[in-house]
Scaffold this motif. Structure first.
Motif, short mmCIF file in Angstrom:
data_model
loop_
_atom_site.label_atom_id
_atom_site.label_comp_id
_atom_site.label_asym_id
_atom_site.label_seq_id
_atom_site.Cartn_x
_atom_site.Cartn_y
_atom_site.Cartn_z
N ARG A 189 0.84 -1.22 0.00
CA ARG A 189 0.00 0.00 0.00
C ARG A 189 0.87 1.26 0.00
N ASN A 190 1.93 1.25 0.80
CA ASN A 190 2.86 2.38 0.83
C ASN A 190 3.48 2.60 -0.54
N LYS B 122 -4.19 3.59 -9.02
CA LYS B 122 -5.35 3.81 -8.16
C LYS B 122 -6.25 2.58 -8.15
N ALA B 123 -6.35 1.93 -9.32
CA ALA B 123 -7.13 0.69 -9.39
C ALA B 123 -6.46 -0.39 -8.54
N LYS B 124 -5.13 -0.41 -8.56
CA LYS B 124 -4.39 -1.37 -7.74
C LYS B 124 -4.66 -1.11 -6.25
N LEU B 125 -4.70 0.17 -5.88
CA LEU B 125 -4.93 0.54 -4.48
C LEU B 125 -6.30 0.06 -4.02
N LYS B 126 -7.30 0.24 -4.88
CA LYS B 126 -8.66 -0.18 -4.55
C LYS B 126 -8.77 -1.69 -4.44
N LEU C 34 -6.60 -3.72 -3.22
CA LEU C 34 -5.98 -4.28 -2.03
C LEU C 34 -7.05 -4.67 -1.00
N PRO C 35 -6.87 -5.79 -0.31
CA PRO C 35 -7.86 -6.19 0.69
C PRO C 35 -7.92 -5.17 1.83
#
Length: 220
Positions: free
Chosen positions: A37-38, A122-126, A128-129
């Motif tokens: 996430r970081n 941003k799609a990758k961030l969303k 994430l569990p």
């Protein structure tokens, strides 16, 4: 049979995925205390800065473009060493050529690769569990913007000992004082700067300045 657009999108995603996995691995090796996430948040911030710089160059006037070009290494050296009349003609022609190329490069504010990459991250961030958040943690996060605004009005950020710390370490100190997550602390500090591109709907410390001032005035 898939059309060209679908094929290009699929190839772009594959290309971004490969870059994502490589960059993530390097980031986590160099920053063992940090998370995926970081990594994603740092990349999004990087792309946002690139986009700001791109838009700045799009909005330059003609005179400002020429000044921008004259600061570049080759052109600056040419000006510094001086030139005769023949060189001057060559220089002016070269300057005009660079001007046209600059305008062509920074003419379209849309279709920026950094913008496309930013959407990918941003799609990758969303994706994430979500980690389970306790009621106490949620309440603490809600109080963070107000506490950051209070620290600002008290002059905390101007203390010599705080100013000498790196940003990351200053966030850690503030976290010890008021709790909250490092990212929430960072976001709420950033929005106190008018030029910040942080999400002001998410980080709201700037909205508490007057409330904090009123509170401190009542204590006098």
């Amino acid at each position: 049979m898939e059309d060209n657009k679908t094929f290009n999108n699929r190839m772009n995603i594959k290309y971004y995925e490969e870059g994502y996995n490589t960059d993530k691995m390097i980031f986590l090796i160099e920053n063992p205390e940090k998370t995926e996430r970081n990594f994603i948040e740092s990349k999004i911030e990087q792309f946002n800065q690139l986009e700001l710089e791109y838009k700045r160059k799009c909005d330059l006037s003609d005179d400002e473009v020429y000044q921008e070009i004259k600061k570049t290494g080759i052109v600056a050296n040419f000006i510094k060493r001086g030139f005769d009349k023949t060189d001057k003609k060559d220089f002016e022609a070269n300057l005009e050529d660079r001007f046209l190329k600059f305008r062509q490069k920074y003419i379209f504010k849309e279709k920026r690769e950094e913008g496309i990459r930013s959407k990918f991250y941003k799609a990758k961030l969303k994706s994430l569990p979500n980690t389970e958040t306790t009621k106490e943690e949620i309440e603490q996060e809600e109080k963070t913007p107000y506490k950051i605004a209070l620290l600002k009005e008290l002059g905390f950020f101007e203390l010599d000992k705080i100013k000498k710390l790196s940003k990351e370490n200053s966030f850690k100190v503030i976290q010890k004082l008021i709790s909250g997550t490092p990212r929430t602390i960072k976001g709420n500090i950033n929005v106190l700067n008018e030029g910040s591109q942080e999400d002001r709907n998410k980080y709201t410390s700037n909205n508490h300045i007057e409330e904090v001032k009123n509170y401190l005035d009542k204590l006098k």
